[in-house]
Design a protein around this motif. Structure first.
Motif, PDB file in Angstrom:
ATOM      1  N   GLU A  95      52.027  38.959  36.017  1.00  0.00           N
ATOM      2  CA  GLU A  95      52.218  39.502  37.369  1.00  0.00           C
ATOM      3  C   GLU A  95      52.946  38.501  38.257  1.00  0.00           C
ATOM      4  OE1 GLU A  95      51.459  42.442  38.695  1.00  0.00           O
ATOM      5  OE2 GLU A  95      50.596  43.275  36.871  1.00  0.00           O
ATOM      6  N   GLU A  96      52.731  37.200  38.005  1.00  0.00           N
ATOM      7  CA  GLU A  96      53.332  36.168  38.847  1.00  0.00           C
ATOM      8  C   GLU A  96      54.737  35.783  38.407  1.00  0.00           C
ATOM      9  OE1 GLU A  96      50.237  35.723  37.423  1.00  0.00           O
ATOM     10  OE2 GLU A  96      49.217  36.482  39.216  1.00  0.00           O
ATOM     11  N   GLY A  97      55.015  35.866  37.100  1.00  0.00           N
ATOM     12  CA  GLY A  97      56.312  35.424  36.620  1.00  0.00           C
ATOM     13  C   GLY A  97      56.373  35.370  35.112  1.00  0.00           C
ATOM     14  N   ALA A 103      53.111  27.021  27.584  1.00  0.00           N
ATOM     15  CA  ALA A 103      52.407  27.801  28.609  1.00  0.00           C
ATOM     16  C   ALA A 103      52.277  29.254  28.181  1.00  0.00           C
ATOM     17  CB  ALA A 103      53.149  27.708  29.939  1.00  0.00           C
ATOM     18  N   ALA A 104      53.314  29.784  27.535  1.00  0.00           N
ATOM     19  CA  ALA A 104      53.278  31.170  27.067  1.00  0.00           C
ATOM     20  C   ALA A 104      52.276  31.342  25.928  1.00  0.00           C
ATOM     21  CB  ALA A 104      54.669  31.602  26.614  1.00  0.00           C
ATOM     22  N   VAL A 155      57.628  45.295  27.922  1.00  0.00           N
ATOM     23  CA  VAL A 155      56.584  44.464  28.532  1.00  0.00           C
ATOM     24  C   VAL A 155      56.401  44.870  29.988  1.00  0.00           C
ATOM     25  CG1 VAL A 155      57.005  42.474  27.034  1.00  0.00           C
ATOM     26  CG2 VAL A 155      58.248  42.675  29.201  1.00  0.00           C
ATOM     27  N   ASN A 156      55.319  44.391  30.586  1.00  0.00           N
ATOM     28  CA  ASN A 156      55.068  44.590  32.007  1.00  0.00           C
ATOM     29  C   ASN A 156      55.309  43.265  32.708  1.00  0.00           C
ATOM     30  OD1 ASN A 156      53.378  44.717  34.584  1.00  0.00           O
ATOM     31  ND2 ASN A 156      53.271  46.828  33.846  1.00  0.00           N
ATOM     32  N   TYR A 157      56.340  43.218  33.552  1.00  0.00           N
ATOM     33  CA  TYR A 157      56.736  41.987  34.231  1.00  0.00           C
ATOM     34  C   TYR A 157      56.681  42.202  35.737  1.00  0.00           C
ATOM     35  CZ  TYR A 157      59.862  38.177  35.753  1.00  0.00           C
ATOM     36  OH  TYR A 157      60.404  37.072  36.380  1.00  0.00           O
ATOM     37  N   ARG A 158      55.802  41.457  36.403  1.00  0.00           N
ATOM     38  CA  ARG A 158      55.600  41.597  37.848  1.00  0.00           C
ATOM     39  C   ARG A 158      55.254  43.031  38.233  1.00  0.00           C
ATOM     40  NH1 ARG A 158      57.310  37.309  41.006  1.00  0.00           N
ATOM     41  NH2 ARG A 158      58.387  35.636  39.898  1.00  0.00           N
ATOM     42  N   GLY A 159      54.447  43.682  37.384  1.00  0.00           N
ATOM     43  CA  GLY A 159      53.979  45.022  37.676  1.00  0.00           C
ATOM     44  C   GLY A 159      54.975  46.128  37.370  1.00  0.00           C
ATOM     45  N   ASP A 573      71.269  38.678  34.278  1.00  0.00           N
ATOM     46  CA  ASP A 573      69.818  38.863  34.307  1.00  0.00           C
ATOM     47  C   ASP A 573      69.099  37.550  34.038  1.00  0.00           C
ATOM     48  OD1 ASP A 573      70.120  41.528  34.849  1.00  0.00           O
ATOM     49  OD2 ASP A 573      69.785  42.201  32.790  1.00  0.00           O
ATOM     50  N   ALA A 574      69.629  36.768  33.074  1.00  0.00           N
ATOM     51  CA  ALA A 574      69.010  35.483  32.740  1.00  0.00           C
ATOM     52  C   ALA A 574      69.011  34.554  33.948  1.00  0.00           C
ATOM     53  CB  ALA A 574      69.745  34.834  31.569  1.00  0.00           C
ATOM     54  N   ALA A 575      70.122  34.566  34.703  1.00  0.00           N
ATOM     55  CA  ALA A 575      70.196  33.747  35.918  1.00  0.00           C
ATOM     56  C   ALA A 575      69.171  34.220  36.942  1.00  0.00           C
ATOM     57  CB  ALA A 575      71.605  33.811  36.504  1.00  0.00           C
ATOM     58  N   HIS A 576      68.991  35.538  37.025  1.00  0.00           N
ATOM     59  CA  HIS A 576      68.001  36.096  37.954  1.00  0.00           C
ATOM     60  C   HIS A 576      66.588  35.666  37.569  1.00  0.00           C
ATOM     61  CE1 HIS A 576      65.786  38.960  40.431  1.00  0.00           C
ATOM     62  NE2 HIS A 576      65.181  39.392  39.333  1.00  0.00           N
ATOM     63  N   TYR A 577      66.268  35.764  36.269  1.00  0.00           N
ATOM     64  CA  TYR A 577      64.925  35.388  35.812  1.00  0.00           C
ATOM     65  C   TYR A 577      64.669  33.897  36.032  1.00  0.00           C
ATOM     66  CZ  TYR A 577      64.790  39.964  33.591  1.00  0.00           C
ATOM     67  OH  TYR A 577      64.801  41.306  33.357  1.00  0.00           O
ATOM     68  N   LYS A 578      65.724  33.085  35.825  1.00  0.00           N
ATOM     69  CA  LYS A 578      65.568  31.647  36.057  1.00  0.00           C
ATOM     70  C   LYS A 578      65.304  31.369  37.529  1.00  0.00           C
ATOM     71  CE  LYS A 578      67.678  27.152  35.247  1.00  0.00           C
ATOM     72  NZ  LYS A 578      68.834  26.398  34.717  1.00  0.00           N
ATOM     73  N   ALA A 579      66.009  32.089  38.405  1.00  0.00           N
ATOM     74  CA  ALA A 579      65.794  31.914  39.845  1.00  0.00           C
ATOM     75  C   ALA A 579      64.373  32.326  40.227  1.00  0.00           C
ATOM     76  CB  ALA A 579      66.810  32.736  40.629  1.00  0.00           C
ATOM     77  N   GLU A 580      63.879  33.404  39.608  1.00  0.00           N
ATOM     78  CA  GLU A 580      62.495  33.837  39.852  1.00  0.00           C
ATOM     79  C   GLU A 580      61.512  32.774  39.393  1.00  0.00           C
ATOM     80  OE1 GLU A 580      61.139  36.617  41.260  1.00  0.00           O
ATOM     81  OE2 GLU A 580      63.136  37.153  41.961  1.00  0.00           O
ATOM     82  N   ASP A 581      61.796  32.163  38.234  1.00  0.00           N
ATOM     83  CA  ASP A 581      60.930  31.098  37.723  1.00  0.00           C
ATOM     84  C   ASP A 581      60.884  29.919  38.692  1.00  0.00           C
ATOM     85  OD1 ASP A 581      60.502  32.622  35.497  1.00  0.00           O
ATOM     86  OD2 ASP A 581      61.870  31.504  34.203  1.00  0.00           O
ATOM     87  N   GLU A 582      62.054  29.541  39.193  1.00  0.00           N
ATOM     88  CA  GLU A 582      62.125  28.404  40.114  1.00  0.00           C
ATOM     89  C   GLU A 582      61.373  28.711  41.411  1.00  0.00           C
ATOM     90  OE1 GLU A 582      63.308  25.394  39.548  1.00  0.00           O
ATOM     91  OE2 GLU A 582      63.742  26.021  37.507  1.00  0.00           O
TER      92      GLU A 582
END
Length: 654
Positions: A95-97, A103-104, A155-159, A573-582
């Motif tokens: 839900e968070e990221g 960690a996974a 998968v369910n990612y951030r709801g 999309d990968a850049a977006h996910y990385k930005a979300e991670d950061e």
């Protein structure tokens, strides 16, 4: 289609390229970057040096990254932020990221349906493949059919429900390995050599290369794992041995198995034969042990857990642990509290019982050794060194079977089984960017085609043009003729595989030559050329002898499955996910500092006004986080900076 014509073969000399050394000692662990340090992190190569190129062993269960260091004249295996030299090939969505690596893996038991692992078994395959259908029964995450029969992971990612191709998940693992290298080296890394099982087909190789592109890497070479391991073993010996050595690499990992035979002399590594199974490894041993426990639980308690993903994942974790223990102990237990409907599960498992469960799989390994030696037309007595690679070679029965097969010859254990492949890939990467070490520059690698290549004929058979284990680069020609009267066009369909029937082989691509002058069957002759370069990229061309008409296809571009537009979308999309991670890491850092500040405010040694100021600042930061869920990273960093400015001593401690 083509008819059988007069067989005509031509070839050109094979070539190769240089390679080079291997790890003598382990480097000291790097100091991990905290988020606050990352704000000032400006990666760039040292002045006057080449940007480094890394070698990545992209494994089924664990991945490893290494780099050749010119200043030390050696390869260094790069530890991750946990200090581990191998990183789980796992991605977990929450839900968070998004979580990657260790960690996974730590979250898989609690969040099994959103934890994706063993993706190497899915990449480059069709949804309808029998191996994919069988694996889906064992995976806790959901796989569905996408366009063109390509599998997609759900998968369910951030709801929100998200669907990913296997290349995207693999790219996330590669992003993690890229970040591990950049943190260690202190500079941006773009160039990489990525390894694959020797028996990967063209689809799987191209899909792996696409994953590297999506991860922001320039994939200089897709390299066979056993070849990389042979280089790791043989590099330091090339200046010492004047006699040719025949080295057999036995590579049994988490999901794949390869056997390759190489000759090594004066820095030249020549692959003589390779074979394997892309669906044989530690995951399969775990599957059989889990199945054994599921049956025992059902027999004891009359309860079937096969429909409960969380219970199966917890049981699998316990079985993986038991398998590792049995490599050093003859007996262990598998214990899982509250496995299913409040019932505890405990059972004893002996090494002998584990070996019996996997007897058929273990025996298959020795059969593939026989096949490899047969392809090389060599007796086992001609093998000078047997090198064991991959995490699953720690199983005592595997070691015993290999030693018995070679009449008591003890396998080499000089190289680390988990690190050898990344080690060799780093040497290849150093060579490809022209790093200075003379020994690296002297090395030459001659690889082979793992599968036969050919075209279909009128009887739905495959006419082989390039037999498997042909050294590359190479260029081979075969003559064909039309098979019906007045034929004006010919379809050339290119296949790879070992079956005489095309339906059991893999279609790589096809093209058609039109405008052929009508003539009785057998009159019109065609030459079909197969040209394979050092990267394994195949170009097929056909030419009509009488008219000179010609057409060709570059298989690597046709068979990547993903279009250029799809790959570009995945890069974005990968850049977006990385930005979300950061952004997620920044929120955690701000929350941590605020909580730390609240704790420090309770120190009675401080003045009342100072305690009040600290408490107010902390409460304001926490309140801001709670009311600004959609805040961008710049806004979060602004809040962090305010805390750092107000309480510099606190930030120095963190």
């Amino acid at each position: 289609m083509l008819g059988w014509g007069e067989e005509e073969w031509e070839g050109v000399d094979t070539g190769g390229e240089a390679m080079g050394p291997w790890l003598k000692e382990r480097p000291s662990l790097p100091k991990p970057l905290t988020f606050l340090q990352e704000e000032e992190f400006r990666p760039m190569a040292s002045k006057g040096t080449k940007a480094p190129a890394i070698g990545i062993d992209l494994g089924t269960t664990y991945s490893c990254v290494a780099v050749w260091q010119d200043n030390h004249n050696r390869v260094e295996i790069i530890p991750n932020d946990q200090g581990n030299r191998i990183t789980p090939s796992c991605v977990t969505f929450t839900e968070e990221g998004r979580l990657l690596g260790d960690a996974a893996k730590n979250k898989t038991d609690m969040n099994p349906t959103n934890s994706v692992f063993a993706i190497k078994r899915l990449i480059g395959r069709r949804y309808s493949d029998s191996s994919v259908q069988n694996d889906m029964k064992l995976w806790p995450f959901k796989v569905v059919a996408g366009p063109k029969d390509r599998p997609k992971i759900v998968v369910n990612y951030r709801g929100i429900e998200k669907q990913f191709y296997a290349e995207e998940i693999s790219s996330m693992v590669l992003v993690k390995m890229k970040e591990v290298a950049e943190t260690y080296l202190g500079c941006i890394v773009k160039n990489a050599v990525i390894t694959v099982p020797a028996y990967f087909n063209d689809s799987q190789r191209q899909a792996t290369k696409n994953a590297g592109t999506i991860a922001g890497l320039n994939v200089m070479r897709i390299m066979d794992e056993p070849t990389a391991a042979a280089i790791a073993y043989g590099f330091d010996k090339i200046t010492k041995d004047s006699k040719k050595k025949r080295v057999l690499i036995f590579d049994l990992g988490g999901g794949t198995f390869d056997v390759s035979l190489l000759s090594v002399l004066h820095g030249k590594f020549v692959v003589q034969a390779t074979t394997g199974d892309t669906h044989l490894g530690g995951e399969d041993f775990d599957d059989l042990l889990v199945d054994h426990c599921v049956k025992e639980f059902k027999k004891k308690y009359n309860k079937d857990i096969t429909g409960n993903a969380k219970s199966l994942r917890r049981l699998r974790t316990a079985c993986e642990r038991a398998k590792r223990i049995l490599s050093s102990s003859v007996m262990t237990s598998i214990d899982v509290d509250y496995l299913y409907e409040g019932v505890d599960f405990s059972t004893r498992i002996s090494r002998a019982r584990f070996e019996e469960l996997n007897k058929e799989l273990f025996t298959r390994c020795t059969h593939l050794i026989e096949k490899c030696l047969g392809d090389a037309k060599m007796d086992k007595t001609g093998v000078d060194v047997v090198v064991l690679v991959g995490g699953s070679i720690r199983i005592p029965k595997i070691q015993q079977l290999v030693q018995d097969f070679f009449d008591g010859k003890k396998p080499c254990k000089e190289i680390h089984p988990d690190e050898a492949v990344a080690h060799g890939a780093a040497i290849q990467a150093a060579n490809l960017i022209g790093q200075r070490d003379k020994e690296v520059q002297k090395l030459v690698l001659v690889d082979v085609t793992p599968l036969s290549l050919g075209v279909d004929t009128v009887d739905e058979g495959m006419s082989v043009v390039v037999p498997r284990n042909t050294p590359i680069p190479t260029k081979l020609k075969r003559g064909f003729e039309t098979n019906i009267d007045n034929q004006t066009s010919v379809r050339i369909a290119v296949y790879e595989g070992e079956s005489a029937e095309i339906k059991y082989n893999n279609l790589l691509g096809e093209f058609e030559i039109d405008g052929i002058d009508p003539a009785p069957k057998g009159v019109t002759k065609l030459d079909v050329w197969f040209d394979i370069d050092a990267d394994g990229i195949l170009t097929v061309s056909a030419k009509v002898k009488s008219s000179g008409q010609k057409k060709e296809i570059v298989i690597s571009k046709q068979n990547g499955e993903l279009t250029a537009a799809e790959i570009q979308k995945m890069i974005e999309d990968a850049a977006h996910y990385k930005a979300e991670d950061e952004k997620h890491k920044a929120r955690i850092s701000l929350e941590y500092l605020a909580e730390k500040l609240k704790s420090m405010a309770l120190d009675s040694a401080r003045s009342a006004s100072e305690m009040k100021s600290m408490e107010d600042k902390a409460e304001n930061a926490i309140a801001w986080l709670e009311t600004n869920h959609l805040a961008e990273i710049g806004e979060i960093n602004k809040q962090l900076k305010e805390l750092k400015t107000s309480f510099p001593a606190l930030c120095e401690e963190n």
